[in-house]
Design an enzyme around this catalytic site. Structure first.
Site, PDB file in Angstrom:
ATOM      1  N   GLU A  43       3.907   0.340   6.601  1.00 40.76           N
ATOM      2  CA  GLU A  43       5.214   0.576   7.232  1.00 40.76           C
ATOM      3  C   GLU A  43       6.301  -0.412   6.803  1.00 40.76           C
ATOM      4  O   GLU A  43       7.205  -0.714   7.567  1.00 40.76           O
ATOM      5  CB  GLU A  43       5.085   0.591   8.765  1.00 40.76           C
ATOM      6  CG  GLU A  43       4.227   1.748   9.265  1.00 40.76           C
ATOM      7  CD  GLU A  43       4.064   1.746  10.782  1.00 40.76           C
ATOM      8  OE1 GLU A  43       5.048   2.084  11.456  1.00 40.76           O
ATOM      9  OE2 GLU A  43       2.969   1.413  11.270  1.00 40.76           O
ATOM     10  N   THR A  48       9.663   5.202   1.513  1.00 39.64           N
ATOM     11  CA  THR A  48      11.093   5.528   1.623  1.00 39.64           C
ATOM     12  C   THR A  48      11.803   5.188   0.313  1.00 39.64           C
ATOM     13  O   THR A  48      12.688   5.927  -0.133  1.00 39.64           O
ATOM     14  CB  THR A  48      11.733   4.763   2.808  1.00 39.64           C
ATOM     15  OG1 THR A  48      10.908   4.947   3.959  1.00 39.64           O
ATOM     16  CG2 THR A  48      13.131   5.266   3.108  1.00 39.64           C
ATOM     17  N   ARG A 178       8.053   9.653   8.792  1.00 37.45           N
ATOM     18  CA  ARG A 178       6.964   8.697   8.597  1.00 37.45           C
ATOM     19  C   ARG A 178       5.647   9.448   8.496  1.00 37.45           C
ATOM     20  O   ARG A 178       5.233  10.130   9.428  1.00 37.45           O
ATOM     21  CB  ARG A 178       6.933   7.710   9.776  1.00 37.45           C
ATOM     22  CG  ARG A 178       5.678   6.869   9.907  1.00 37.45           C
ATOM     23  CD  ARG A 178       5.571   5.784   8.852  1.00 37.45           C
ATOM     24  NE  ARG A 178       4.268   5.157   8.861  1.00 37.45           N
ATOM     25  CZ  ARG A 178       3.651   4.678   7.791  1.00 37.45           C
ATOM     26  NH1 ARG A 178       4.221   4.776   6.606  1.00 37.45           N
ATOM     27  NH2 ARG A 178       2.472   4.106   7.872  1.00 37.45           N
ATOM     28  N   ASP A 200       3.216   4.289  -5.549  1.00 37.95           N
ATOM     29  CA  ASP A 200       3.305   3.888  -4.138  1.00 37.95           C
ATOM     30  C   ASP A 200       1.882   3.866  -3.588  1.00 37.95           C
ATOM     31  O   ASP A 200       1.164   4.858  -3.647  1.00 37.95           O
ATOM     32  CB  ASP A 200       4.174   4.917  -3.389  1.00 37.95           C
ATOM     33  CG  ASP A 200       4.175   4.721  -1.881  1.00 37.95           C
ATOM     34  OD1 ASP A 200       3.843   3.612  -1.418  1.00 37.95           O
ATOM     35  OD2 ASP A 200       4.507   5.680  -1.160  1.00 37.95           O
ATOM     36  N   GLN A 204      -1.874   0.009   4.608  1.00 39.27           N
ATOM     37  CA  GLN A 204      -2.840  -0.392   5.623  1.00 39.27           C
ATOM     38  C   GLN A 204      -4.053  -1.031   4.952  1.00 39.27           C
ATOM     39  O   GLN A 204      -4.378  -0.717   3.814  1.00 39.27           O
ATOM     40  CB  GLN A 204      -3.298   0.821   6.453  1.00 39.27           C
ATOM     41  CG  GLN A 204      -2.406   1.104   7.651  1.00 39.27           C
ATOM     42  CD  GLN A 204      -1.118   1.804   7.276  1.00 39.27           C
ATOM     43  OE1 GLN A 204      -0.974   2.243   6.149  1.00 39.27           O
ATOM     44  NE2 GLN A 204      -0.193   1.893   8.196  1.00 39.27           N
TER      45      GLN A 204
END
Length: 354
Positions: A43, A48, A178, A200, A204
């Site tokens: 996150e 994005t 998201r 990308d 996590q």
């Protein structure tokens, strides 16, 4: 008698020239290929940035592609209000209006029955009433104490628009969605005569073991940090401050022997959220030794120093730091332009092409 080349010798010379030309062309082609690895904790805004590349360097999202995000927008919106309502129970926050308790019960029933990609007027009405409640707002303002999507307020404040039956998500709506990245997402685009391959990688902890095979031949690493994470804990480990986790990860990447010759670009992201948050949540939550003021400029500069100080090869390796807002297309465009210039300068000067 003049020295003349036999037909065979001429052919050999031509062959040699062709080989040289091919090698030169291959060298130029390789020099124009840029492999970018997007790394960072979960996150932090990596996906994005990838979406922005599609908007800036390709044609953006077509109407058809935007429509496909409708289900994600609805899911993010519903999950956000549910997360807030659940947290109210844990934090012992009451509804401002007792009638909202019925709406909360209704929310769980309607959300459970909702068809993917659709939002009924009844469900939208329930969410709207709940979101306006003073108790719900009080809980939202304490969102650092539980896990909540950054885009919660963006969608919930715009419910009238997104709940319309003919709603098609905008580019900005798509940017705000998201979805947890699992595995590796590869994007290709051309900019300033360079062919970019951007990878990308899921941030996590469980996703990180998938990174390793991407490391070979990387031109530059863009490492994303969410500035606004300084007062949050990890979704996967509630004992671990998110900023500390990010620093640990940056340390391991920045000082990794694999990346001795790789440009490291640090995106201190979510500067917009950080600017709002720092007014009410002190930086000492993350850095108890911090003695500066809780102004955006001073606190952001302190975080920048914390990351840059992790670089153990300061004399030979420079960290290129940028403050970013990944949902702001103009900001990302400006920063990526500067990043590309650094890549050209650092990685292509050896070829004598630029």
């Amino acid at each position: 008698m003049g020295c003349t080349l036999s037909a065979e010798d001429k052919a050999a010379v031509e062959r040699s020239k062709m080989i040289d030309r091919n090698l030169r062309e291959d060298g130029e082609k390789a020099a124009r290929e840029v492999k970018l690895l997007l790394l960072g904790a979960g996150e932090s805004g990596k996906s994005t940035i990838v979406k922005q590349m599609k908007i800036i360097h390709e044609a953006g999202y077509s109407e058809e592609e935007c429509k496909q995000y409708k289900a994600v927008v609805y899911s993010n919106t519903i999950q956000s209000i549910i997360a807030i309502i659940r947290a109210m129970g844990r934090l012992k926050i009451d509804f401002g209006d007792a009638a909202r308790a019925d709406d909360a019960r209704q929310l769980f029933v309607l959300a459970g029955a909702a068809e993917e990609g659709f939002m009924t007027a009844e469900l939208a009405g329930v969410i709207k009433r709940l979101w306006k409640d003073s108790g719900v707002q009080a809980c939202f303002n304490r969102s650092r104490e539980y896990q909540l999507n950054d885009s919660a307020a963006y969608y919930l404040n715009d419910l009238d628009r997104i709940a319309q039956p003919n709603y098609i998500p905008t580019q900005q709506d798509v940017l705000r969605t998201r979805v947890k990245t699992t595995g590796i997402v590869e994007t290709h685009f051309t900019f300033k005569d360079l062919h970019f391959k951007m990878f990308d990688v899921g941030g996590q902890r469980s996703e990180r073991k998938k990174w390793i095979h991407c490391f070979e031949g990387v031109t530059a690493i863009i490492f994303c940090v969410a500035l606004s994470d300084y007062d949050l804990v990890l979704a996967e480990d509630e004992e671990m401050n998110r900023m500390h986790e990010s620093m640990k990860l940056f340390d391991s990447i920045c000082n990794n022997k694999w990346f001795t010759d790789t440009s490291i670009i640090l995106f201190l992201n979510k500067k917009d959220l950080f600017e709002e948050k720092i007014k009410k949540s002190p930086l000492t939550i993350c850095y108890p030794e911090y003695a500066g003021s809780n102004t955006y400029e001073e606190a952001a500069a302190y975080i920048q120093c914390q990351f840059e100080d992790l670089n153990k090869r300061k004399d030979t390796k420079e960290i290129y730091t940028h403050f970013t807002c990944a949902t702001d297309t103009k900001n990302v465009q400006f920063v990526f332009d500067a990043v590309t210039d650094v890549i050209i300068k650092n990685n292509l000067k050896d070829c004598g092409l630029f």
